[in-house]
Design an enzyme around this catalytic site. Sequence first.
Site, PDB file in Angstrom:
ATOM      1  N   TRP A 322       0.834  -1.206   0.000  1.00  0.00           N
ATOM      2  CA  TRP A 322       0.000   0.000   0.000  1.00  0.00           C
ATOM      3  C   TRP A 322       0.863   1.249   0.000  1.00  0.00           C
ATOM      4  CZ3 TRP A 322      -0.417   4.053   3.494  1.00  0.00           C
ATOM      5  CH2 TRP A 322      -1.526   4.885   3.353  1.00  0.00           C
ATOM      6  N   HIS A 323       2.004   1.196   0.682  1.00  0.00           N
ATOM      7  CA  HIS A 323       2.856   2.378   0.762  1.00  0.00           C
ATOM      8  C   HIS A 323       3.558   2.683  -0.548  1.00  0.00           C
ATOM      9  CE1 HIS A 323       2.327   2.147   5.145  1.00  0.00           C
ATOM     10  NE2 HIS A 323       2.751   3.379   5.164  1.00  0.00           N
ATOM     11  N   GLY A 324       3.812   1.692  -1.358  1.00  0.00           N
ATOM     12  CA  GLY A 324       4.479   1.980  -2.618  1.00  0.00           C
ATOM     13  C   GLY A 324       4.736   0.733  -3.438  1.00  0.00           C
TER      14      GLY A 324
END
Length: 482
Positions: A322-324
Amino acid sequence: MVFSSPIFLFVFLPVVLTLYWLLPGVKARNYWLLLMSLVFYAWGEILFLFLLCASTLGNYALGLWVDRSEDPRKRKAAIAVAIILNIGLLAFFKYANFVTDGLAPIFQAFNLPPLHSNIPLPIGISFFTFHALSYVIDIYRRKSPAATNPADTALYIFFFPQLIAGPILRWNAIAPQLLKRSATPALFAEGVRRFIWGLAKKMILANAVAVPADQIFALPPDELSASVAWFGIVCYTLQIYFDFSAYSDMAIGLGKMFGFAFIENFNYPYISQSIKEFWRRWHMSLSSWFRDYLYIPLGGNRLSEPRTYFNLMMVFFLCGLWHGASWTFVVWGLYHGTFLVVERTRIGAWIGALPRPLRHLYALMAVMGGWVFFRAETWGQAMAYFSALGGFGSDTLAQPLERYATNQVLWSIAFGVVLVTPFWPWLRDALANWKDTLTGIRRTAADVAELVLDPLLATALLLISAAWLAGDTYNPFIYYRF
């Protein structure tokens, strides 16, 4: 447009606030906030504004479908469509380039034409997606009815204080506030203080330590000594906390100015004594979102221990992703998931039996190790940085520590180390308790001093932050890229 930019601070926000307080009734104010939220997003991403508006209308329609249907099969079909729609949108824009880059070696091995994709990433799409999912899931779970007006759904998703980087809000918490809320002068003043506090954390602390952190992580491995590497990760550890918590403070403060109550996002995470405790204190709106919408539906810890371990690893694998769209983020997520699994075993009991300072040291070192993966651009860079931290870096070409440890940075680190603890709330409580012991003219003098010093401190922080802003010490919030 970002919260710490001149155009936002001195043009956008004053205009929005002035007309908001002049408009009569909550409905008119909601429409005004929606219009300004769309302008806020269009300022930086006008090409994607129409796409996200269409997605919002789609989620509004799906919410009505779920809410008005009594047939369980139709409700499940609607929620399935909503999940596919929102996750599909996120996957296309955030992970298509990641997938094509990963497939490139396979295509090359079979002498096939290479895949090319250069899909731009809409700002804040990860937060947008989780808000949209919360909307339809909360309706599906009967926690809140669907909005009768699509403008309410749009305002919930697009509301500019939380649009780009959270906190991640729940529809069942915001829906009642869209219909009725108290926008009082006292709440407004509290919001202003919270916003200024966040602005000061960003401009005075986060931006100061960001400079050496960026410079050190950009060094080639052969120029990275152990002392410089440790200094760099200390700076980044402070930077990411003060940068992200500053945004959250500013968002929560803005919400209060308009009469909204947002969820808290941080609770002094660096005082944690375990990784489990860290995730109860760090980015709390995200960790609670994954807990309520993924971990518990997967079975949580109600099933066998192996299944619990699988659930934890799955949640943190997705948390990292989700963060990257990068393997370093995936590894960072799995790294934290592994610590959480280990802490549920006998090893966790041994850690819990250690003296408090050692438990704190363990948690802090584990978190800082994770930040290496989070900050590194590639797996190779992360491994080289760990090598330098362990004292296996080069000394012949190593950069001197004095180049990065300037007086300004050292003062920022010193203040930062104090402010990552609850020292300031403790001091305020201690002074309040001391004031309660006073009587007569001393009590009156203390009340006057409190009345004067609080706005003076806020004014001083605002002026210092503005001066730093004028000095071109601004850089974007870290979480804007998520």
